[in-house]
Write a protein that holds these residues in place. Structure first.
Motif, PDB file in Angstrom:
ATOM      1  N   THR A   7     110.826 149.715   3.694  1.00  0.00           N
ATOM      2  CA  THR A   7     111.293 148.776   4.705  1.00  0.00           C
ATOM      3  C   THR A   7     112.525 147.984   4.294  1.00  0.00           C
ATOM      4  N   ALA A   8     112.826 147.950   2.995  1.00  0.00           N
ATOM      5  CA  ALA A   8     114.019 147.207   2.551  1.00  0.00           C
ATOM      6  C   ALA A   8     114.671 147.910   1.366  1.00  0.00           C
ATOM      7  N   PRO A  24     103.789 149.317   5.343  1.00  0.00           N
ATOM      8  CA  PRO A  24     103.617 148.005   4.713  1.00  0.00           C
ATOM      9  C   PRO A  24     103.718 146.927   5.789  1.00  0.00           C
ATOM     10  N   SER A  25     102.660 146.146   5.943  1.00  0.00           N
ATOM     11  CA  SER A  25     102.547 145.337   7.162  1.00  0.00           C
ATOM     12  C   SER A  25     102.430 143.846   6.900  1.00  0.00           C
ATOM     13  N   GLY A  26     103.103 143.084   7.767  1.00  0.00           N
ATOM     14  CA  GLY A  26     103.055 141.632   7.707  1.00  0.00           C
ATOM     15  C   GLY A  26     102.698 141.080   9.071  1.00  0.00           C
ATOM     16  N   ASN A  27     103.648 141.172   9.980  1.00  0.00           N
ATOM     17  CA  ASN A  27     103.414 140.729  11.354  1.00  0.00           C
ATOM     18  C   ASN A  27     102.926 141.885  12.237  1.00  0.00           C
ATOM     19  N   PHE A  28     102.899 143.068  11.690  1.00  0.00           N
ATOM     20  CA  PHE A  28     102.340 144.274  12.325  1.00  0.00           C
ATOM     21  C   PHE A  28     103.143 144.831  13.489  1.00  0.00           C
ATOM     22  N   GLY A  29     104.440 144.503  13.556  1.00  0.00           N
ATOM     23  CA  GLY A  29     105.289 145.120  14.560  1.00  0.00           C
ATOM     24  C   GLY A  29     105.571 146.578  14.229  1.00  0.00           C
ATOM     25  N   ASN A  30     105.832 146.838  12.964  1.00  0.00           N
ATOM     26  CA  ASN A  30     106.157 148.192  12.549  1.00  0.00           C
ATOM     27  C   ASN A  30     104.996 149.149  12.843  1.00  0.00           C
ATOM     28  N   PHE A  77     114.546 147.407   7.695  1.00  0.00           N
ATOM     29  CA  PHE A  77     114.273 148.097   8.954  1.00  0.00           C
ATOM     30  C   PHE A  77     114.503 147.203  10.165  1.00  0.00           C
ATOM     31  N   LYS A  78     114.536 145.894   9.952  1.00  0.00           N
ATOM     32  CA  LYS A  78     114.725 144.955  11.054  1.00  0.00           C
ATOM     33  C   LYS A  78     116.058 145.188  11.784  1.00  0.00           C
ATOM     34  N   ALA A 122     108.139 139.428   2.625  1.00  0.00           N
ATOM     35  CA  ALA A 122     108.308 139.656   4.065  1.00  0.00           C
ATOM     36  C   ALA A 122     106.964 139.984   4.717  1.00  0.00           C
ATOM     37  N   MET A 123     105.936 140.152   3.909  1.00  0.00           N
ATOM     38  CA  MET A 123     104.597 140.400   4.453  1.00  0.00           C
ATOM     39  C   MET A 123     103.661 139.229   4.187  1.00  0.00           C
ATOM     40  N   ASP A 157     113.517 139.074   6.468  1.00  0.00           N
ATOM     41  CA  ASP A 157     114.451 140.110   6.885  1.00  0.00           C
ATOM     42  C   ASP A 157     114.819 140.092   8.365  1.00  0.00           C
ATOM     43  N   HIS A 203     107.539 145.975  -1.112  1.00  0.00           N
ATOM     44  CA  HIS A 203     106.898 146.306   0.171  1.00  0.00           C
ATOM     45  C   HIS A 203     106.593 147.795   0.273  1.00  0.00           C
TER      46      HIS A 203
HETATM   47  C1  LIG Z   1     109.318 142.483   8.168  1.00  0.00           C
HETATM   48  C2  LIG Z   1     109.044 143.297   6.955  1.00  0.00           C
HETATM   49  C3  LIG Z   1     107.807 143.919   6.746  1.00  0.00           C
HETATM   50  C4  LIG Z   1     106.644 143.713   7.673  1.00  0.00           C
HETATM   51  O1  LIG Z   1     106.853 144.329   8.910  1.00  0.00           O
HETATM   52  P1  LIG Z   1     105.975 143.908  10.172  1.00  0.00           P
HETATM   53  O2  LIG Z   1     106.526 144.664  11.298  1.00  0.00           O
HETATM   54  O3  LIG Z   1     106.136 142.434  10.313  1.00  0.00           O
HETATM   55  O4  LIG Z   1     104.562 144.276   9.826  1.00  0.00           O
HETATM   56  C5  LIG Z   1     107.646 144.736   5.643  1.00  0.00           C
HETATM   57  N1  LIG Z   1     108.651 144.904   4.753  1.00  0.00           N
HETATM   58  C6  LIG Z   1     109.837 144.311   4.901  1.00  0.00           C
HETATM   59  C7  LIG Z   1     110.876 144.516   3.850  1.00  0.00           C
HETATM   60  C8  LIG Z   1     110.079 143.493   6.005  1.00  0.00           C
HETATM   61  O5  LIG Z   1     111.271 142.907   6.138  1.00  0.00           O
END
Ligand SMILES: *Cc1c(COP(=O)(O)O)cnc(C)c1O
Length: 425
Positions: free
Chosen positions: A374-375, A244-250, A104-105, A298-299, A134, A351
């Motif tokens: 997301t991927a 699915p969240s890591g940095n929480f931008g999505n 999604f990036k 990625a999370m 990603d 993810h």
């Molecule tokens: C970046 C990423 C996430 C996390 O997204 P955030 O916006 O950072 O929460 C989840 N899944 C995949 C595959 C990513 O590349």
């Protein structure tokens, strides 16, 4: 569009300034000072992705860019779709991986590249970004070959998948990749150090392409609308979205879509064992732990950068964070979820599987669930194949790069060394 710095509210900037600066003073994030709901969401939902996204972004950005400019930028950035796939009666997968780097990036990265190209002028700039896998690929491909723009990408050595690495560490040219001997949070901290260094910033025209850049977030708002546009009309009323969240931008982008009038009933913030946010939502204590490596790499973020924006949004909307659903999965649980999805006839990757799992557990009767994929599964080929016990093949984007040589430099998490590299780049 006017934005203010969440940490130092007196710092006010235009969209252009926010895009170029990335972060504000004291490492504060920029946040829109008003979020005016869209006049007619239903009419927008009848339009195609590019037309609708141009209208949404123009509405947000305002007269800093003409409608024609925005639609030109959007049509260059969004050259691929975001289809939904029905997985069961009430659950849909939103596939965000049909762009050139299969995650999604690509949406945010490519729109940001358009913004910087538009606002950049002739001055050379350096984009510095940290990636948990990603973002780096999306940014590298979006900027590859652009004049006057150098890109330096930091990533945690050995902590991203081999194919993720091949995708962006084999380009060369104006793209420099650095494998940092530490975790993603350490990479992110080095980027922040660079932004605190005024002399460096001026010398190299420093800019960031993390999900902290507002242009990326705005672009990501658009695919939430695209998901709704594809849902049958009778399923649009009680929609729950699991992210699915890591940095929480999505998730931030999803909440902004909701604030603009997209009738999302509620969200679920789903994480892996790096569960600072689910724990915080549970007990009110912000207590990041050391980042651990997981299948959903990625999370693997324990200090999510975008979280202050989510708090700010709830604050200005007068809403309580208790409205936010949450949940976390261990790797063992992620494997079970991925197998369950495969049995349901949908091939996913770790993810997306985490978001799916939490959605199935929290969805109530009468609700429609969407989970974000997301991927592309092939980006996590090794783990997906070993979990599912079958071969899943490689799409062309990955097959083309799989045998190229890695060009990355290696470095400890030492800002002085990074500074030297940037100055001499
Ligand atoms: C970046 C990423 C996430 C996390 O997204 P955030 O916006 O950072 O929460 C989840 N899944 C995949 C595959 C990513 O590349």
């Amino acid at each position: 569009m006017n934005l203010y710095n969440i940490k130092e509210n007196s710092e006010q900037v235009s969209f252009q300034q926010a895009v170029k600066q990335g972060l504000g003073k004291n490492q504060g994030l920029f946040f829109p000072d008003t979020i005016e709901p869209l006049a007619d969401v239903n009419a927008l939902l009848k339009q195609d992705l590019v037309t609708r996204s141009s209208a949404i972004l123009h509405h947000l950005i305002g007269d800093e860019l003409s409608a024609e400019d925005v639609s030109d930028m959007v049509s260059k950035a969004f050259q691929f779709g975001a289809p939904i796939k029905q997985v069961s009666d009430d659950i849909y997968a939103l596939e965000l991986f049909h762009g050139p780097t299969l995650a999604f990036k690509d949406f945010g990265g490519r729109f940001m590249a358009q913004c910087l190209a538009k606002f950049g002028g002739d001055k050379a700039i350096t984009i510095l970004t940290a990636t948990s896998g990603d973002t780096g690929a999306a940014v590298a491909h979006a900027f590859y070959g652009l004049e006057n723009i150098k890109v330096v990408i930091l990533y945690p050595k050995g902590k991203i998948s081999p194919l993720q690495e091949k995708l962006f560490c084999t380009l060369g040219g104006n793209i420099t990749t650095v494998a940092i001997e530490d975790d993603f949070d350490a990479c992110q901290a080095m980027v922040k150090n660079a932004f605190d260094d005024e002399e460096l910033k001026q010398a190299i025209g420093l800019n960031s392409a993390n999900s902290i850049n507002i242009s990326r977030l705005l672009a990501q708002i658009c695919y939430y609308f695209e998901a709704f546009a594809q849902l049958p009309a009778d399923k649009r009323d009680n929609v729950v979205v699991s992210v699915p969240s890591g940095n929480f931008g999505n998730l931030t982008a999803g909440l902004l879509a909701q604030a603009l009038g997209l009738p999302i009933k509620r969200f679920i913030a789903a994480t892996n064992e790096n569960d600072t946010v689910p724990r915080y939502l549970q007990d009110g204590q912000w207590a990041p732990k050391k980042t651990v490596a997981t299948l959903s790499n990625a999370m693997d973020v324990s200090q999510p950068n975008n979280w202050p924006r989510i708090e700010e949004l709830f604050k200005v909307k007068g809403k309580s964070l208790s409205e936010l659903g949450k949940g976390m999965l261990t790797d063992a649980e992620t494997e079970v979820a991925l197998k369950g999805l495969d049995d349901a006839g949908y091939l996913c990757e770790p993810h997306g599987a985490i978001a799916y799992d939490q959605l199935t557990k929290q969805l109530q009767a009468g609700e429609t669930g969407i989970f974000l994929c997301t991927a592309h599964p092939a980006k996590f080929k090794e783990s997906v194949e070993s979990i599912l016990g079958k071969d899943i093949g490689l799409p062309k984007e990955l097959a083309d790069r799989a045998d190229l040589e890695l060009l990355s430099k290696e470095m400890p998490a030492d800002f002085a060394q990074l500074r030297e590299l940037l100055m001499n780049n």
